[in-house]
Design a protein around this motif. Sequence first.
Motif, PDB file in Angstrom:
ATOM      1  N   THR A   1       0.810  -1.248  -0.015  1.00 19.33           N
ATOM      2  CA  THR A   1      -0.061   0.069  -0.015  1.00 19.33           C
ATOM      3  C   THR A   1       0.756   1.180   0.019  1.00 19.33           C
ATOM      4  O   THR A   1       0.632   2.435  -0.470  1.00 19.33           O
ATOM      5  CB  THR A   1      -0.933   0.008   1.252  1.00 19.33           C
ATOM      6  OG1 THR A   1      -0.314  -0.448   2.210  1.00 19.33           O
ATOM      7  CG2 THR A   1      -2.241  -1.019   1.086  1.00 19.33           C
ATOM      8  N   ALA A   2       2.018   1.203   0.658  1.00 19.12           N
ATOM      9  CA  ALA A   2       3.007   2.404   0.555  1.00 19.12           C
ATOM     10  C   ALA A   2       3.568   2.380  -0.848  1.00 19.12           C
ATOM     11  O   ALA A   2       3.505   3.461  -1.430  1.00 19.12           O
ATOM     12  CB  ALA A   2       4.146   2.041   1.619  1.00 19.12           C
ATOM     13  N   ALA A   3       3.703   1.305  -1.475  1.00 21.60           N
ATOM     14  CA  ALA A   3       4.157   1.508  -2.844  1.00 21.60           C
ATOM     15  C   ALA A   3       3.136   2.169  -3.846  1.00 21.60           C
ATOM     16  O   ALA A   3       3.441   2.998  -4.604  1.00 21.60           O
ATOM     17  CB  ALA A   3       4.515   0.070  -3.289  1.00 21.60           C
ATOM     18  N   ILE A   4       1.934   1.767  -3.695  1.00 15.28           N
ATOM     19  CA  ILE A   4       0.900   2.297  -4.454  1.00 15.28           C
ATOM     20  C   ILE A   4       0.561   3.759  -4.496  1.00 15.28           C
ATOM     21  O   ILE A   4       0.758   4.734  -4.992  1.00 15.28           O
ATOM     22  CB  ILE A   4      -0.685   2.014  -4.299  1.00 15.28           C
ATOM     23  CG1 ILE A   4      -0.381   0.299  -4.850  1.00 15.28           C
ATOM     24  CG2 ILE A   4      -1.731   2.575  -4.685  1.00 15.28           C
ATOM     25  CD1 ILE A   4      -1.742  -0.612  -4.249  1.00 15.28           C
ATOM     26  N   THR A   5       0.743   4.334  -2.797  1.00 19.94           N
ATOM     27  CA  THR A   5       0.981   5.474  -2.317  1.00 19.94           C
ATOM     28  C   THR A   5       2.038   6.339  -3.067  1.00 19.94           C
ATOM     29  O   THR A   5       1.701   7.680  -3.513  1.00 19.94           O
ATOM     30  CB  THR A   5       0.688   5.847  -0.943  1.00 19.94           C
ATOM     31  OG1 THR A   5      -0.531   4.753  -0.631  1.00 19.94           O
ATOM     32  CG2 THR A   5       0.542   7.105  -0.688  1.00 19.94           C
ATOM     33  N   GLY A   6       3.050   5.924  -2.827  1.00 16.44           N
ATOM     34  CA  GLY A   6       4.228   6.511  -3.520  1.00 16.44           C
ATOM     35  C   GLY A   6       4.224   6.542  -5.153  1.00 16.44           C
ATOM     36  O   GLY A   6       4.762   7.536  -5.679  1.00 16.44           O
ATOM     37  N   ALA A   7       4.045   5.445  -5.799  1.00 18.05           N
ATOM     38  CA  ALA A   7       4.066   5.485  -7.245  1.00 18.05           C
ATOM     39  C   ALA A   7       3.033   6.260  -7.790  1.00 18.05           C
ATOM     40  O   ALA A   7       3.466   6.769  -8.880  1.00 18.05           O
ATOM     41  CB  ALA A   7       3.531   3.999  -7.573  1.00 18.05           C
ATOM     42  N   TYR A   8       1.957   6.697  -7.281  1.00 20.66           N
ATOM     43  CA  TYR A   8       1.320   7.530  -7.730  1.00 20.66           C
ATOM     44  C   TYR A   8       1.860   8.895  -8.073  1.00 20.66           C
ATOM     45  O   TYR A   8       1.728   9.644  -9.009  1.00 20.66           O
ATOM     46  CB  TYR A   8      -0.095   7.825  -7.024  1.00 20.66           C
ATOM     47  CG  TYR A   8      -0.832   9.142  -7.336  1.00 20.66           C
ATOM     48  CD1 TYR A   8      -1.650   9.201  -8.423  1.00 20.66           C
ATOM     49  CD2 TYR A   8      -0.983  10.366  -6.674  1.00 20.66           C
ATOM     50  CE1 TYR A   8      -2.358  10.236  -9.031  1.00 20.66           C
ATOM     51  CE2 TYR A   8      -1.487  11.468  -7.017  1.00 20.66           C
ATOM     52  CZ  TYR A   8      -2.072  11.401  -8.274  1.00 20.66           C
ATOM     53  OH  TYR A   8      -3.035  12.582  -8.690  1.00 20.66           O
TER      54      TYR A   8
END
Lengths: 239, 239, 239, 239, 239, 239
Positions: free
Chosen positions: D128-135
């Motif tokens: 979920t951190a990855a999705i938030t940062g990838a955005y």
Amino acid sequence: MARPDGRTPNELRPVTITRKWLRHAEGSALVEFGDTRVLCAATVEDGVPRWRRGTGEGWVTAEYAMLPRSTDTRGARESVKGKIGGRTHEISRLIGRSLRAVIDFKAMGEHTITLDCDVLQADGGTRTAAITGAYVALVDAVKYLRKHRNLKRDPLTGSVSAVSVGIVQGQSRLDLNYLEDSVAQTDMNVVVTGDGQFIEVQGTAEGAPFDRSSLDGLLDLAVDGCVRLTEIQKKALVG
Amino acid sequence: MARPDGRTPNELRPVTITRKWLRHAEGSALVEFGDTRVLCAATVEDGVPRWRRGTGEGWVTAEYAMLPRSTDTRGARESVKGKIGGRTHEISRLIGRSLRAVIDFKAMGEHTITLDCDVLQADGGTRTAAITGAYVALVDAVKYLRKHRNLKRDPLTGSVSAVSVGIVQGQSRLDLNYLEDSVAQTDMNVVVTGDGQFIEVQGTAEGAPFDRSSLDGLLDLAVDGCVRLTEIQKKALVG
Amino acid sequence: MARPDGRTPNELRPVTITRKWLRHAEGSALVEFGDTRVLCAATVEDGVPRWRRGTGEGWVTAEYAMLPRSTDTRGARESVKGKIGGRTHEISRLIGRSLRAVIDFKAMGEHTITLDCDVLQADGGTRTAAITGAYVALVDAVKYLRKHRNLKRDPLTGSVSAVSVGIVQGQSRLDLNYLEDSVAQTDMNVVVTGDGQFIEVQGTAEGAPFDRSSLDGLLDLAVDGCVRLTEIQKKALVG
Amino acid sequence: MARPDGRTPNELRPVTITRKWLRHAEGSALVEFGDTRVLCAATVEDGVPRWRRGTGEGWVTAEYAMLPRSTDTRGARESVKGKIGGRTHEISRLIGRSLRAVIDFKAMGEHTITLDCDVLQADGGTRTAAITGAYVALVDAVKYLRKHRNLKRDPLTGSVSAVSVGIVQGQSRLDLNYLEDSVAQTDMNVVVTGDGQFIEVQGTAEGAPFDRSSLDGLLDLAVDGCVRLTEIQKKALVG
Amino acid sequence: MARPDGRTPNELRPVTITRKWLRHAEGSALVEFGDTRVLCAATVEDGVPRWRRGTGEGWVTAEYAMLPRSTDTRGARESVKGKIGGRTHEISRLIGRSLRAVIDFKAMGEHTITLDCDVLQADGGTRTAAITGAYVALVDAVKYLRKHRNLKRDPLTGSVSAVSVGIVQGQSRLDLNYLEDSVAQTDMNVVVTGDGQFIEVQGTAEGAPFDRSSLDGLLDLAVDGCVRLTEIQKKALVG
Amino acid sequence: MARPDGRTPNELRPVTITRKWLRHAEGSALVEFGDTRVLCAATVEDGVPRWRRGTGEGWVTAEYAMLPRSTDTRGARESVKGKIGGRTHEISRLIGRSLRAVIDFKAMGEHTITLDCDVLQADGGTRTAAITGAYVALVDAVKYLRKHRNLKRDPLTGSVSAVSVGIVQGQSRLDLNYLEDSVAQTDMNVVVTGDGQFIEVQGTAEGAPFDRSSLDGLLDLAVDGCVRLTEIQKKALVG
């Protein structure tokens, strides 16, 4: 109807077996059928594969491979491709089965002999040359095993040689070279013991299906060729 | 000397071929030789492998595989192991060669037919059952090809079936099941055309080498079995 | 707004579960949701994976795969590609987790049950059909384990079934077939216990994001479908 | 009942997003959720995968991986093992799907944006951190694309963030760290758009199945957390 | 003749070493040589590789890898390609050898230290930066080992640093960045102990072969640079 | 202090180069340094790797491999392991770089020469023997290319040979055999042009680090050995 190298239909190519070509291996032979050259190395190792442990019986296995430029055009290395092709697997299995047919596993004890058959130059009949040469390497490896592991009886129960036969331009021929092999209608590899019995018979219709009498003629030719190969093996093993 | 399932030496197991078992495939058959069950699917695709492009000729190939629990003990998936074993490769190649023997590639045009033969349950003779069933799937795929790609003539030049034979307890037997296969001294797979000619003959000495007369007896048995399989194929293809 | 096969929005496809379809496996079922056909085989093995040894607890795992021609166009075999795709991994993991939710590992002892779910024909909902069928195979495998390994209490703590739901053309629908699945705006797989609790809820916006009330409607539909699947499982397990 | 780091049940860990952490990438962000640190890099490339060519539409994809010592005990590199595990595949696919939900592919033209999310340090909630940062990285990559490829309209149709929620010791909690995650009875990852709609809902019963009211409570918690994450993303993107 | 970033020929880029960048690893350092950034993590594990068991000696090994977008254009992940490239292997081996040169294996006991060197951003000299940073991580890992495994004496026998040198436009230069590296005629990586002796010397003619006096000049430059790197390592290790 | 085979410190083993050992290859040589035997085959192919297309320049590359029983104990085949080890990669890259140093790519046109160097028997120094033999095969391949592709000028710009040197029992020695190599404190491989310039210098401290004067002594020894190898190459290439 003449063969490309002038041989008669039932004539082998010049066959030479140079025994002990390698220094490290327990048995080895460089076998040549005309321009086909295969280096056979036999390795003796203590222990057997996991599925055979505890049986008190030995194992014999083989690995066949071609050097990239053994052939007319360079082939990619299987190590580079990351996988072994179907043909390589098939031939490795054939060589292993052929040699196991003359081995008494109980007499071996839990030891493994691996035959590495590497084709240095290919001109047809590499798998049958490999079997014929690997037998010579195997004999020396078995000797090594008997001596250094104190076996009570000889694990070798016979000898084995192999040759290809095929129908080219309607004619049954012994020991096809690459040129003949590539145009053969029927192609057969025959593995025979020193006393003339069959270990493997693999006949394939490359073009048209073949009938029973063609099959019979090819088998006669192959058995006859293996009698001569057995002689050549015996000579190589003297001394 | 009685066979485990009470058959006479020259008796096939009950053979059934359920044509069009799959909805998507251009041809398909679920073939059963006793408890051996193989699902054969034929796929028609436009184009041919790279090495064959521009020749105007088609191609037929096959892939054989076993479901993990088709056998008595579960086998690891080859997809999980990341590589295909030698036996799988060898059988896939045999099936492909067998079917190509009854195909006129020029008549196909540059199209490919792939035969997927997946063993759902194994009880001996899976490769010969696969060939026998794949032929039925192939016939429907060729029909599809002729109709939808407007071929001028029929690419099929004959029919093909296959059966295993072997020597068990000194007796030559037709269509070995797994129990018999695992104790056979000699094991032979024979692929025969509808008019009784050979496409492949693969005989292997599992234990002792075999002589010429044993070989002859096994070939007779196999040819005879294939006559009956050809009949069963014909019935499956009616309607 | 009518469904392609005329079903009402909350109607399952015809579901059949043929128990003990395989002879060798300790449990098996051929499950069909309309044209979707999955063969589920349960294998009982002594021992557990390395990381679990010595805990006294068992393990349940699953492997999902599709036959190459289960789908409309042929897919390459993962064994030939030499690696397993992300989708396959993901579904195998989902099936394993779903079944483990109704297992008491301590009651199993150090044994492993592996569920092989092979899609013979695909028409949408293969993963949920696999879970529903695998449960039936699991029940028989657990029975086998209790009987032959003398377990003191039943490792099964409940039943599990699964179904897909989705929003197609603005309408919430139960048990999507492939045609519906490929145009769904939202797609959800729900795994439910026999007493109506959730094991997995996986909802994905394929096109537009979805709001809370859509989510609620889909969950109702799924729970309702699973009540009926539980009935069908019970009937299959009688006798 | 207190959380290991003293947070209230509905409290996020300290979240920081360091934009443009990398010099070469068209977009990048180092995102931290407490001790969880993920480096997100967005790469813009011309062209799209083969199956999408000629459609005029773009593509967005993601690859997730963990450095070997991002975790408490070292994990073997997937490059060394020669294959990617199921968990890695599953998370890569989740990240890709989540970002594609806020992209208008037609507006992108035939370009591809790849999001590499490499976990430098793991303490729960890496996906979920990855999705938030990838955005955040995606936003800069899209800006680059608009400027250098002259896009007519903005391919971005919204924002996306993600958070994990779960039930630990009977209590619903937001943004679990590793300690909490490893003992959670139920674990859910929720991906939400900037305007509060769902992109993905993935709930799993780790121990006991969960009921509808638990599910409802977790969804409320997650949506609430994503409102705050959306604020943090906006701040990171200013300037 | 000026260097692209204005340095003098014998000037290092700004070098920083951030020790203990990671929380889980027994030793770690983020090392920066200008824009080159490598994360080095040292893992202590009990036991040694199989071939070393029973010797009473420890082992030190290294794995080097680049994040996909550490470079100007994205490189495919080796985990996705399923194999490790030659360059990666070569550098991993170099780092391992370099660190082993300052280790007394007997003093370590049968423990293994693995150095993971992951390039987060690449601008030339990644392998020499990795060695220089890995030494710092190694020191902390050795401290951990001494303390928690009660070693009698210090396994560390010296310090090690490394730098690249090369001939660019006829001029010998220290610590090439990517721009210089890509046009260098000769490129050399030199690994030196803290007391100025050689561990590795790897010189390669990229364009024209080089003569003895060029070689001598480059070695002088490298040894000089390593004196300064040793100072920086010492400072990082204080406190 | 005597060498195991009685040589003086600056004496090469008996070196023989049998040119044109293979029939199919455009260039070939069987090179022997004492018991080390490497078969070098040069293949000429039209076209260049993808990344070089359209440049008008050629390419030279190499692949090194060892037969399984070239060594004292059998090594597993890399094709069977499914991946190429680091050492193999490293040596293949070294051979390729070494030969490319004496090639004018523009003069070659878009053709590729691949050098296959297969170790038939190993007794130390296989990589330097391979370079020395591969140069002879390369010369014949270049001749073939000039003749059959009508090149305007000679792509060969010099000759190349290589030898190993090392410090054994404190003594600097030329051309180490396996026994010496395995106990060397420092080991260096040096690749030199026919006019005495360096192409590669790779020195490694196997045990203790080495100082500048040791390095100087080893380089002298190597350059001197290469002068003699160049003579042997010239003789092999006559006629």
